[in-house]
Each structure stands twice: as structure tokens, then as C-alpha cells.
Scaffold this motif. Structure first.
Motif, PDB file in Angstrom:
ATOM      1  N   UNK A 155       0.846  -1.191   0.000  1.00 40.20           N
ATOM      2  CA  UNK A 155       0.000   0.000   0.000  1.00 40.20           C
ATOM      3  C   UNK A 155       0.877   1.234   0.000  1.00 40.20           C
ATOM      4  N   UNK A 156       0.557   2.157  -0.870  1.00 40.91           N
ATOM      5  CA  UNK A 156       1.224   3.460  -0.832  1.00 40.91           C
ATOM      6  C   UNK A 156       0.352   4.376   0.012  1.00 40.91           C
ATOM      7  N   UNK A 157       0.872   4.807   1.147  1.00 38.47           N
ATOM      8  CA  UNK A 157       0.086   5.556   2.113  1.00 38.47           C
ATOM      9  C   UNK A 157       0.143   7.074   1.894  1.00 38.47           C
ATOM     10  N   UNK A 158       1.231   7.539   1.350  1.00 40.97           N
ATOM     11  CA  UNK A 158       1.397   8.983   1.150  1.00 40.97           C
ATOM     12  C   UNK A 158       0.842   9.376  -0.207  1.00 40.97           C
ATOM     13  N   UNK A 159      -0.149  10.246  -0.215  1.00 37.00           N
ATOM     14  CA  UNK A 159      -0.770  10.655  -1.476  1.00 37.00           C
ATOM     15  C   UNK A 159       0.238  11.302  -2.421  1.00 37.00           C
ATOM     16  N   UNK A 160       1.211  11.971  -1.850  1.00 38.59           N
ATOM     17  CA  UNK A 160       2.161  12.714  -2.681  1.00 38.59           C
ATOM     18  C   UNK A 160       3.068  11.819  -3.521  1.00 38.59           C
ATOM     19  N   UNK A 161       3.132  10.531  -3.188  1.00 33.90           N
ATOM     20  CA  UNK A 161       4.027   9.640  -3.937  1.00 33.90           C
ATOM     21  C   UNK A 161       3.265   8.586  -4.736  1.00 33.90           C
ATOM     22  N   UNK A 162       1.955   8.585  -4.635  1.00 32.50           N
ATOM     23  CA  UNK A 162       1.166   7.600  -5.386  1.00 32.50           C
ATOM     24  C   UNK A 162       1.409   7.753  -6.872  1.00 32.50           C
ATOM     25  N   UNK A 163       1.597   6.612  -7.526  1.00 35.23           N
ATOM     26  CA  UNK A 163       1.893   6.610  -8.944  1.00 35.23           C
ATOM     27  C   UNK A 163       3.369   6.733  -9.243  1.00 35.23           C
ATOM     28  N   UNK A 164       4.173   7.017  -8.228  1.00 37.74           N
ATOM     29  CA  UNK A 164       5.617   7.165  -8.417  1.00 37.74           C
ATOM     30  C   UNK A 164       6.420   6.135  -7.624  1.00 37.74           C
ATOM     31  N   UNK A 165       5.936   5.760  -6.462  1.00 36.87           N
ATOM     32  CA  UNK A 165       6.649   4.825  -5.586  1.00 36.87           C
ATOM     33  C   UNK A 165       5.933   3.481  -5.567  1.00 36.87           C
ATOM     34  N   UNK A 166       6.726   2.432  -5.404  1.00 36.74           N
ATOM     35  CA  UNK A 166       6.197   1.078  -5.287  1.00 36.74           C
ATOM     36  C   UNK A 166       6.941   0.356  -4.176  1.00 36.74           C
ATOM     37  N   UNK A 167       6.194  -0.344  -3.337  1.00 36.94           N
ATOM     38  CA  UNK A 167       6.796  -1.138  -2.267  1.00 36.94           C
ATOM     39  C   UNK A 167       6.711  -2.614  -2.650  1.00 36.94           C
ATOM     40  N   UNK A 168       7.765  -3.342  -2.314  1.00 39.08           N
ATOM     41  CA  UNK A 168       7.782  -4.777  -2.609  1.00 39.08           C
ATOM     42  C   UNK A 168       8.734  -5.463  -1.646  1.00 39.08           C
ATOM     43  N   UNK A 169       8.769  -6.768  -1.716  1.00 41.78           N
ATOM     44  CA  UNK A 169       9.731  -7.497  -0.883  1.00 41.78           C
ATOM     45  C   UNK A 169      10.140  -8.772  -1.601  1.00 41.78           C
ATOM     46  N   UNK A 170      11.296  -9.268  -1.204  1.00 37.80           N
ATOM     47  CA  UNK A 170      11.832 -10.523  -1.712  1.00 37.80           C
ATOM     48  C   UNK A 170      11.960 -11.462  -0.515  1.00 37.80           C
ATOM     49  N   UNK A 171      11.080 -12.443  -0.460  1.00 41.14           N
ATOM     50  CA  UNK A 171      11.060 -13.334   0.702  1.00 41.14           C
ATOM     51  C   UNK A 171      12.334 -14.165   0.813  1.00 41.14           C
ATOM     52  N   UNK A 172      12.927 -14.502  -0.309  1.00 45.03           N
ATOM     53  CA  UNK A 172      14.154 -15.306  -0.284  1.00 45.03           C
ATOM     54  C   UNK A 172      15.311 -14.477   0.271  1.00 45.03           C
ATOM     55  N   UNK A 173      15.395 -13.248  -0.170  1.00 41.25           N
ATOM     56  CA  UNK A 173      16.478 -12.364   0.292  1.00 41.25           C
ATOM     57  C   UNK A 173      16.159 -11.718   1.638  1.00 41.25           C
ATOM     58  N   UNK A 174      14.924 -11.913   2.138  1.00 37.53           N
ATOM     59  CA  UNK A 174      14.520 -11.308   3.422  1.00 37.53           C
ATOM     60  C   UNK A 174      14.699  -9.792   3.389  1.00 37.53           C
ATOM     61  N   UNK A 175      14.300  -9.214   2.279  1.00 39.27           N
ATOM     62  CA  UNK A 175      14.545  -7.800   2.018  1.00 39.27           C
ATOM     63  C   UNK A 175      13.290  -7.127   1.473  1.00 39.27           C
TER      64      UNK A 175
END
Length: 114
Positions: A58-78
């Protein structure tokens, strides 16, 4: 020992991109809700993005919606924060945090300037 280490920050020109990383050790990152916060000088800390246990981001800050993306790599624990089309107002120290546990990294500086 629980540790969160952010990296990937730096100086970038407006319109540029950065990818921040949050490497976790001492715990299994996918088992916890995780967040990215930022704090700019003279401003309150701002929740930028969050990702739940099932992996929904979820992108929580309206000012960054459409520009930022959050993700994770379960194998890399990152966890990652992909930041595109950066603006000067994105300048801040970015932190990753496991909010329910209070674990937080030391932060990484992002400076957007020409």
C-alpha cells in the motif's frame, strides 16, 4: 539479534529514480507487516508505504502515489521501495520499520536536487 539495514539512498536529480533496500536479519521479514517512513528536516515523520504479511503493498502517502512502489523478496529477506520521478520534496531520510515490534533501521538519506 534483530537488525534492519537500509541502503540505496543518495543524490539524484529531479525526475530520477532510486531503489531503496531494507535488509532484515534476526527475523523472517515476510512474517511481519513492514513500513517505509521518511522524515525531512523541519517536518513531521511521514508514513510512505506499507506491506502486509500476505505481501499486499500500500502506498500511504498521497504525494508519492503513482511514483513509488513497495515490494519485498522473501528469499532475500529484504523489502524495497522503488522511487521514480523523484521530486525535491521527496528529500528526506527514509527508514524501514516493523511497526508492531518497534524495530527500525538507521535510515538512508535521499536528496533530490539539481
Amino acid at each position: 539479534q534483530v537488525q534492519l539495514v537500509e541502503s540505496g539512498g543518495g543524490l539524484v536529480q529531479p525526475g530520477g529514480s532510486l531503489r531503496l533496500s531494507c535488509a532484515a536479519s534476526g527475523f523472517t521479514l515476510p512474517n511481519y507487516a513492514m513500513t517505509w517512513y521518511r522524515q525531512a528536516p523541519g517536518k513531521e515523520r511521514e508514513l510512505v508505504a506499507s506491506i502486509g504479511v500476505i505481501g499486499t503493498g500500500t502506498i500511504n502517502a498521497d504525494s508519492v502515489k503513482g511514483r513509488f512502489t513497495i515490494s519485498r523478496d522473501n528469499v532475500r529477506n529484504t523489502m524495497y521501495l522503488q522511487m521514480n520521478n523523484l521530486k525535491p520534496e521527496d528529500t528526506a531520510v527514509y527508514y524501514c520499520k516493523a511497526p508492531l515490534m518497534g524495530w527500525r533501521g538507521q535510515g538512508t538519506q535521499v536528496t533530490v536536487s539539481s
